[in-house]
Design an enzyme around this catalytic site. Structure first.
Site, PDB file in Angstrom:
ATOM      1  N   TYR A 123      49.440  30.203  50.857  1.00 51.03           N
ATOM      2  CA  TYR A 123      48.656  30.823  51.732  1.00 51.03           C
ATOM      3  C   TYR A 123      48.983  31.038  53.167  1.00 51.03           C
ATOM      4  CZ  TYR A 123      44.437  33.234  51.806  1.00 51.03           C
ATOM      5  OH  TYR A 123      43.583  35.039  52.765  1.00 51.03           O
ATOM      6  N   ASP A 194      47.221  24.395  45.470  1.00 52.02           N
ATOM      7  CA  ASP A 194      45.931  25.445  45.428  1.00 52.02           C
ATOM      8  C   ASP A 194      46.810  25.853  44.788  1.00 52.02           C
ATOM      9  OD1 ASP A 194      45.369  27.475  45.519  1.00 52.02           O
ATOM     10  OD2 ASP A 194      46.185  27.751  47.247  1.00 52.02           O
TER      11      ASP A 194
HETATM   12  C1  LIG Z   1      42.354  33.746  48.802  1.00 53.11           C
HETATM   13  C2  LIG Z   1      43.635  32.580  48.430  1.00 53.11           C
HETATM   14  C3  LIG Z   1      42.888  30.861  49.538  1.00 53.11           C
HETATM   15  C4  LIG Z   1      41.621  31.558  50.588  1.00 53.11           C
HETATM   16  O1  LIG Z   1      40.241  31.592  49.839  1.00 53.11           O
HETATM   17  P1  LIG Z   1      39.523  32.627  50.422  1.00 53.11           P
HETATM   18  O2  LIG Z   1      37.794  31.908  49.676  1.00 53.11           O
HETATM   19  O3  LIG Z   1      39.871  34.102  50.974  1.00 53.11           O
HETATM   20  O4  LIG Z   1      38.814  31.999  51.682  1.00 53.11           O
HETATM   21  C5  LIG Z   1      43.926  30.152  49.005  1.00 53.11           C
HETATM   22  N1  LIG Z   1      44.732  30.190  49.029  1.00 53.11           N
HETATM   23  C6  LIG Z   1      45.190  31.689  47.751  1.00 53.11           C
HETATM   24  C7  LIG Z   1      46.288  30.332  47.060  1.00 53.11           C
HETATM   25  C8  LIG Z   1      44.941  32.020  48.053  1.00 53.11           C
HETATM   26  O5  LIG Z   1      44.881  33.256  47.021  1.00 53.11           O
END
Ligand SMILES: *Cc1c(COP(=O)(O)O)cnc(C)c1O
Length: 403
Positions: A123, A194
Site C-alpha cells: 500500500y 497486509d
Molecule cells: C486501504 C488500504 C490500507 C489503508 O487502510 P485505511 O483503512 O484506508 O487506513 C492499507 N492496506 C491496503 C492493502 C489497503 O487497501
C-alpha cells in the site's frame, strides 16, 4: 457423517458467532453497543484489587478497552485464527484505520538500528510511512520485488521484519508466503502480511506460520463503505505488546465503528463468495475482449503469480486491474461510460467502484513518478461489488462499445 458439531466451525459460522458469550448483556442477540469513555469502580477496595491485578476487568478507560470493541475483536480473532481464540491463542486489536494498524504495529515492534524488508506494491501510504518515519527513527529498510530471491537478497543481520501484502494493489501480486515464512524462521525475523485484499475467507496467513496479519477493515471486513478501521491479529504475546502501544499512540477504534464492523462481518462469507465469482467472470470477459490490452487478476492463468495464487487463495477477490487499448484517454472514456460503478477510491464494499490510478491514487506522482513505480498510464482498477453479475457485465460491455 458424524453427529458431532464440526470443530472448528467454518468461516461463515465464525463470522457470525466466533468468540461470543453464551448470553449477552440484556439477553440481546446482537452485541450491545457500550458508548462510554470511562468505567467506574464500585469503591476503593475494588480499585485496589484491580491495581493489584487480583480483579480481571478489561475496562478501565476507553482508550484501553471497550466491551463492544473487545467482542468484535474476539470474533475477528476467531475468524482469522480459524477457531476458538481460547484454543488458537490468536488475538486481535481493532484500530481507527488500516494505516493506524500498520503504523502502530511497526512503531511498536521496531527500534533504531533495525532493518525492515517491504515488498514493492505494498500500500502506497505504507511505503510513505517507511520513507517519512522509519528513516527519522533510525530504522533502515529496503523495498524489493515480491519474489523470494529478492527478499532473501535484501536480508541483513539487523533485519527484524518482512512486511508484505497479498494480493497487492494494483497488480494483484501474490508472493510465496510459505517461502517467506521459511526465510524468516531461524533468523529472529517477524513476518507481517497486509491481507486486506484476501480477507480471512480467501486466505489465512497465520495458518501458514505468518506472525501478524493486518487488514484495513474499511474494505471487505466492514464491507459497506460506511466505516474506516483497521485490525492487527496474531498470537497473544506479540499482539499484547501492540495493544499496549495503542493505549499510548491513541489510534483506537470507537464502539460505533466496532458495531458497524461487527455487523458487516456477519455477511463476509456471502459477500466475498460473490466478489470472487463476479470478478473472475468479469476478468475472463475482459481478457477475451478485443478492446482490452491486458488484465491482471490472480486467478487468471495469464497472471504472473498464478501458481502462488492457486496455492494460497480460495478465491481471487473483487479487484480487477486492466488496460484498454488506447491507454489513458480511452480508459477515461470507458470509466465515464460505466453506469454502475462509482468513480471513487477504495474497494471491498457492496458498491462497485472504479478508478484510474494515474488520475487518482498516483496522480501526484506525475508520469515519470508513475513510470518509476510501474504504474501504467492506461491502468483501470475495478473493485467489483455485489450487484448482479449480469448487470455488471452488460454495463461493462455497453461502455466498451462506446469507446
Ligand atoms: C486501504 C488500504 C490500507 C489503508 O487502510 P485505511 O483503512 O484506508 O487506513 C492499507 N492496506 C491496503 C492493502 C489497503 O487497501
Amino acid at each position: 457423517m458424524s453427529d458431532e458439531p464440526r470443530d472448528p466451525p467454518g468461516p461463515s459460522t465464525l463470522s457470525v458467532h466466533g468468540g461470543e458469550p453464551a448470553i449477552r448483556a440484556g439477553r440481546s442477540i446482537t452485541e450491545p453497543v457500550v458508548f462510554a469513555s470511562t468505567f467506574p469502580f464500585a469503591d476503593t477496595a475494588e480499585l485496589h484489587a484491580f491495581m493489584q491485578r487480583e480483579l480481571e476487568r478489561p475496562e478501565e478507560y476507553g482508550r484501553y478497552g471497550n466491551p463492544t470493541v473487545a467482542a468484535v475483536a474476539a470474533r475477528l480473532a476467531a475468524l482469522e485464527g480459524g477457531g476458538d481464540p481460547a484454543q488458537t491463542g490468536v488475538e486481535a486489536v481493532l484500530m481507527a484505520s488500516g494505516m493506524a494498524a500498520i503504523t502502530t504495529t511497526l512503531l511498536a515492534m521496531l527500534r533504531a538500528g533495525q532493518h525492515v524488508v517491504f515488498t514493492a506494491d505494498v500500500y502506497r501510504k505504507t511505503r510513505l510511512f517507511a520513507r517519512s518515519y522509519l528513516d527519522k527513527f533510525g530504522v533502515e529498510f529496503d523495498i524489493v520485488e515480491p519474489s523470494l530471491a529478492a527478499i532473501e537478497a535484501a536480508l541483513r543481520d539487523e533485519t527484524r521484519i518482512i512486511f508484505t501484502e497479498a494480493p497487492t494493489n494494483p497488480y494483484l501480486r501474490v508472493v510465496d508466503l510459505e517461502g517467506v515464512v521459511a526465510l524468516a524462521r531461524g533468523r529472529r525475523i517477524k513476518t507481517i502480511v497486509d491481507a486486506t485484499f484476501a480477507t480471512p475467507i480467501n486466505m489465512r496467513p497465520l495458518s501458514l506460520g505468518v506472525d501478524l496479519v493486518v487488514h484495513s477493515t474499511t474494505k471487505y471486513l466492514g464491507g459497506h463503505n460506511d466505516l474506516l478501521g483497521g485490525v492487527v491479529l496474531g498470537k497473544a504475546g506479540i499482539v499484547g505488546a501492540i495493544r499496549e502501544q495503542v493505549g499510548t499512540l491513541g489510534a483506537v477504534c470507537d464502539p460505533h465503528n466496532a458495531f458497524l464492523l461487527g455487523r458487516g462481518l456477519k455477511t463476509l462469507g456471502l459477500r466475498v463468495e460473490r466478489h470472487n465469482h463476479s470478478a473472475l467472470a468479469l476478468a475472463r470477459m475482459l481478457e477475451a475482449h478485443p478492446k482490452i490490452a491486458r488484465v491482471w487478476y490472480p486467478l487468471l492463468e495469464s497472471h504472473e503469480d498464478h501458481a502462488h495464487a492457486r496455492a494460497l487463495l480460495r478465491g481471487g477477490g473483487g479487484v480487477i486491474s486492466f488496460e484498454v487499448v488506447g491507454g489513458l484517454a480511452t480508459g477515461t472514456r470507458l470509466v465515464d461510460a460505466l453506469r454502475i460503478p462509482k468513480l471513487a477510491p477504495s474497494l471491498g464494499g457492496v458498491e462497485s467502484l472504479v478508478e484510474q490510478p494515474a488520475l487518482m491514487s498516483f496522480y501526484d506522482q506525475g508520469p515519470e513518478g508513475r513510470a518509476a513505480l510501474g504504474i501504467r498510464e492506461g491502468l483501470i482498477r475495478y473493485a467489483v461489488g455485489i450487484e448482479d453479475l449480469e448487470d455488471l457485465e452488460a454495463d461493462l460491455r455497453a461502455a466498451l462499445d462506446q469507446v
